[in-house]
Scaffold this active site. Structure first.
Site, PDB file in Angstrom:
ATOM      1  N   LYS A  64     -45.505   0.453 -15.020  1.00 52.58           N
ATOM      2  CA  LYS A  64     -44.335   0.834 -16.354  1.00 52.58           C
ATOM      3  C   LYS A  64     -43.267   0.203 -16.724  1.00 52.58           C
ATOM      4  O   LYS A  64     -42.918   0.116 -17.655  1.00 52.58           O
ATOM      5  CB  LYS A  64     -43.959   2.150 -15.520  1.00 52.58           C
ATOM      6  CG  LYS A  64     -45.882   3.406 -15.363  1.00 52.58           C
ATOM      7  CD  LYS A  64     -44.259   4.852 -15.510  1.00 52.58           C
ATOM      8  CE  LYS A  64     -45.837   5.313 -15.186  1.00 52.58           C
ATOM      9  NZ  LYS A  64     -45.187   7.418 -14.865  1.00 52.58           N
ATOM     10  N   ASN A  85     -43.568   4.825 -20.555  1.00 50.04           N
ATOM     11  CA  ASN A  85     -45.485   4.712 -20.359  1.00 50.04           C
ATOM     12  C   ASN A  85     -46.316   5.026 -21.390  1.00 50.04           C
ATOM     13  O   ASN A  85     -47.580   5.559 -21.332  1.00 50.04           O
ATOM     14  CB  ASN A  85     -45.496   6.030 -19.636  1.00 50.04           C
ATOM     15  CG  ASN A  85     -45.256   7.299 -20.425  1.00 50.04           C
ATOM     16  OD1 ASN A  85     -44.686   7.126 -21.602  1.00 50.04           O
ATOM     17  ND2 ASN A  85     -45.630   8.295 -19.616  1.00 50.04           N
TER      18      ASN A  85
HETATM   19  P1  NAP Z   1     -43.236   7.027  -5.925  1.00 49.76           P
HETATM   20  O1  NAP Z   1     -42.712   6.009  -7.025  1.00 49.76           O
HETATM   21  O2  NAP Z   1     -44.825   6.211  -4.817  1.00 49.76           O
HETATM   22  O3  NAP Z   1     -42.460   8.230  -4.430  1.00 49.76           O
HETATM   23  C1  NAP Z   1     -41.448   8.075  -5.179  1.00 49.76           C
HETATM   24  C2  NAP Z   1     -40.400   8.472  -3.715  1.00 49.76           C
HETATM   25  O4  NAP Z   1     -41.019   9.154  -3.211  1.00 49.76           O
HETATM   26  C3  NAP Z   1     -40.062   7.063  -3.783  1.00 49.76           C
HETATM   27  O5  NAP Z   1     -39.524   6.154  -4.060  1.00 49.76           O
HETATM   28  C4  NAP Z   1     -39.106   7.485  -1.691  1.00 49.76           C
HETATM   29  O6  NAP Z   1     -38.588   7.485  -2.005  1.00 49.76           O
HETATM   30  C5  NAP Z   1     -40.246   8.757  -1.468  1.00 49.76           C
HETATM   31  N1  NAP Z   1     -41.336   9.128  -0.766  1.00 49.76           N
HETATM   32  C6  NAP Z   1     -42.094   7.751  -1.215  1.00 49.76           C
HETATM   33  N2  NAP Z   1     -43.159   8.398   0.272  1.00 49.76           N
HETATM   34  C7  NAP Z   1     -42.462   9.419   1.002  1.00 49.76           C
HETATM   35  C8  NAP Z   1     -42.653  10.270   2.157  1.00 49.76           C
HETATM   36  N3  NAP Z   1     -43.566   9.642   2.907  1.00 49.76           N
HETATM   37  N4  NAP Z   1     -41.717  10.586   2.293  1.00 49.76           N
HETATM   38  C9  NAP Z   1     -40.695  10.930   1.992  1.00 49.76           C
HETATM   39  N5  NAP Z   1     -40.023  10.680   0.575  1.00 49.76           N
HETATM   40  C10 NAP Z   1     -41.216   9.590   0.414  1.00 49.76           C
HETATM   41  O7  NAP Z   1     -43.506   7.613  -7.006  1.00 49.76           O
HETATM   42  P2  NAP Z   1     -43.316   7.949  -8.288  1.00 49.76           P
HETATM   43  O8  NAP Z   1     -44.204   7.398  -9.556  1.00 49.76           O
HETATM   44  O9  NAP Z   1     -42.804   8.560  -8.891  1.00 49.76           O
HETATM   45  O10 NAP Z   1     -44.032   9.495  -8.243  1.00 49.76           O
HETATM   46  C11 NAP Z   1     -42.872  10.653  -7.765  1.00 49.76           C
HETATM   47  C12 NAP Z   1     -44.121  11.882  -7.747  1.00 49.76           C
HETATM   48  O11 NAP Z   1     -44.197  12.499  -9.106  1.00 49.76           O
HETATM   49  C13 NAP Z   1     -45.574  11.660  -7.594  1.00 49.76           C
HETATM   50  O12 NAP Z   1     -46.431  12.791  -6.690  1.00 49.76           O
HETATM   51  C14 NAP Z   1     -46.611  10.930  -8.408  1.00 49.76           C
HETATM   52  O13 NAP Z   1     -47.522  12.486  -9.089  1.00 49.76           O
HETATM   53  C15 NAP Z   1     -45.601  12.919  -9.499  1.00 49.76           C
HETATM   54  N6  NAP Z   1     -45.611  12.543 -11.105  1.00 49.76           N
HETATM   55  C16 NAP Z   1     -46.129  13.274 -11.573  1.00 49.76           C
HETATM   56  C17 NAP Z   1     -46.060  13.322 -12.755  1.00 49.76           C
HETATM   57  C18 NAP Z   1     -46.507  14.495 -13.938  1.00 49.76           C
HETATM   58  O14 NAP Z   1     -46.267  14.602 -14.874  1.00 49.76           O
HETATM   59  N7  NAP Z   1     -46.787  15.575 -13.531  1.00 49.76           N
HETATM   60  C19 NAP Z   1     -45.403  12.277 -13.696  1.00 49.76           C
HETATM   61  C20 NAP Z   1     -44.809  11.425 -12.593  1.00 49.76           C
HETATM   62  C21 NAP Z   1     -44.930  11.606 -11.261  1.00 49.76           C
HETATM   63  P3  NAP Z   1     -37.150   7.064  -0.636  1.00 49.76           P
HETATM   64  O15 NAP Z   1     -38.288   5.653  -0.414  1.00 49.76           O
HETATM   65  O16 NAP Z   1     -35.961   6.786  -1.939  1.00 49.76           O
HETATM   66  O17 NAP Z   1     -37.179   8.602   0.050  1.00 49.76           O
END
Ligand code: NAP
Length: 422
Positions: A64, A85
């Site tokens: 992205k 995206n």
């Molecule tokens: P990402 O970059 O992999 O993770 C987001 C943040 O979550 C990380 O920067 C981290 O923040 C925290 N994290 C990761 N593993 C963790 C753990 N084990 N315990 C606590 N915090 C944790 O993912 P993303 O792309 O931002 O997406 C986040 C979520 O949103 C995913 O589940 C994704 O599937 C969902 N999503 C859904 C949509 C939709 O359309 N519904 C769209 C986009 C994303 P820290 O290191 O600062 O704690």
């Protein structure tokens, strides 16, 4: 409703590992353009983006940000969030958008959870969190606090924020296959009046199940996923998609991906009816007792006789937790699954639970050790409250298997329409 006349448009989803993505299914329902999955290794990205193999794209993890240097213009949202995206080629130029912004904005509207003036806790600091923060700021959230494992505000000092009114989970915690875990306990936030979880598999994460238990309005991320795709479709085709299409596609996917779970007295016909439901609806079927034997190489009857019911229930719980992570299955449970309250959350997380009733005199008792020594009436009296507590729907067996299965599917479809909150 589906947009037609776009067959020549070459679209797709660009990412590194796409696995099972819902996007092709969603876009198929939105318009008739080609939409393929394009998995590229990082060193293939430049060649693909500068080549001529596409007209419009969605972009996902981990590209992205990486696609931005190849684009001519960025929308305001994409620029602010620093992530793209959606890419569209037009008049010899490449335009980048961030439709996750519209997806999350639409999710807030759909959920009817007010955020203006509220203290909002956003969990996680990844790309999704940045989008969430931009939307919340534009919607006039009173205070936005981002919780990060390593930040000044972290999971060790949540006590600073027990006054949070809305909680948004933008972490992958609780997402398939790591179901059943929650990033925070909502019991720490007595003023919480809304929860949004961006995860959509399972439909009800542990966080959303807790919200449901506490009576806090909550919504998962499926609507956001469909709304961002609809917004991208609008950019691809140049003509916007209405919110009713988003509602309809979301409801369809929710229906297709939920499990249909049968509970009921031993010998009431759960497996027979379950198999018929699976046949009619084209879903895979699994019998929890058969799965038990596959997993442990011993029958439930042997464990009950040899090691006692308590040991059997522990092993059965493990089997049910694994089975209920699946999506789109028909699952037949053992008759006593409802005797353990801890089986409710896993079964409910992704499923509609169907209580199959049958006249007690018609129950089959073959090879069912728990039925031995106790009459069907006694067992029924013991369990009826639990069956009803677990059940979303109750169906009475008509003795014609196909008729019972059809009635069950009709009841599930009727129930799905008004259901919106998870
Ligand atoms: P990402 O970059 O992999 O993770 C987001 C943040 O979550 C990380 O920067 C981290 O923040 C925290 N994290 C990761 N593993 C963790 C753990 N084990 N315990 C606590 N915090 C944790 O993912 P993303 O792309 O931002 O997406 C986040 C979520 O949103 C995913 O589940 C994704 O599937 C969902 N999503 C859904 C949509 C939709 O359309 N519904 C769209 C986009 C994303 P820290 O290191 O600062 O704690």
């Amino acid at each position: 409703m589906k947009k037609t006349g776009y067959q020549s448009l070459r679209c797709g989803l660009l990412g590194e590992h796409l696995g099972h993505s819902f996007s092709p299914q969603i876009h198929r329902e939105l318009a008739d353009y080609e939409y393929r999955l394009i998995e590229l290794a990082p060193d293939e990205l430049a060649g693909f983006l500068t080549g001529d193999g596409y007209d419009a794209l969605n972009v996902t993890i981990p590209y992205k940000k990486a696609v931005i240097p190849y684009l001519d213009e960025l929308s305001d949202e994409a620029q602010r969030i620093g992530a793209v995206n959606t890419i569209v080629r037009r008049d010899g130029k490449k335009y980048g958008y961030n439709t996750d912004y519209f997806g999350f904005d639409s999710l807030i509207t759909h959920s009817q959870i007010p955020v203006a003036g509220k203290k909002v806790l956003v969990l996680g600091t990844g790309g999704a969190s940045l989008t969430v923060q931009a939307v919340l700021a534009d919607r006039g959230a009173g205070e936005i606090t981002v919780i990060s494992r390593n930040g000044a505000d972290n999971y060790g000092n949540l006590d600073r924020h027990t006054d949070a009114e809305v909680i948004v989970n933008a972490t992958p915690v609780g997402m398939y296959p790591n179901n059943g875990v929650s990033p925070v306990s909502l019991r720490r936030f007595p003023r919480c009046e809304g929860v949004l979880d961006l995860i959509y598999n399972p439909a009800r994460t542990a966080l959303l199940l807790e919200a449901e238990e506490l009576g806090i309005p909550a919504e998962n991320g499926l609507y956001m996923l469909v709304a961002q795709a609809a917004s991208a479709c609008g950019f691809f085709t140049g003509s916007p998609v209405g919110s009713d299409a988003v509602e309809q596609i979301t409801a369809g996917i929710a229906l297709d991906t939920q499990n249909i779970i049968l509970i009921g007295m031993p010998g009431c016909g759960k497996s027979t009816v379950g198999r018929e439901i699976a046949r009619i609806s084209g879903r895979p079927f699994v019998d929890a007792d058969e799965e038990f034997v596959r997993r442990y190489s011993v029958t439930p009857a042997d464990v009950i006789t040899g090691e006692g019911e308590e040991r059997f229930r522990q092993m059965e719980h493990t089997v049910l937790c694994e089975l209920s992570k699946k999506s789109g299955y028909v699952i037949s449970c053992g008759g006593g699954a409802v005797t353990r309250e801890e089986n409710y959350a896993p079964l409910h997380q992704n499923g509609v639970i169907l209580f199959l009733q049958r006249e007690l005199s018609r129950l089959s008792t073959d090879g069912r050790p728990l039925s031995k020594g106790r009459s069907a009436e006694e067992l029924y009296r013991e369990r009826i409250d639990a069956y009803r507590r677990f059940a979303d729907l109750e169906i009475t067996s008509t003795e014609v298997v196909e008729k019972t299965a059809t009635a069950a599917l009709d009841a599930i479809a009727r129930r799905q329409i008004p259901e919106r909150q998870v």
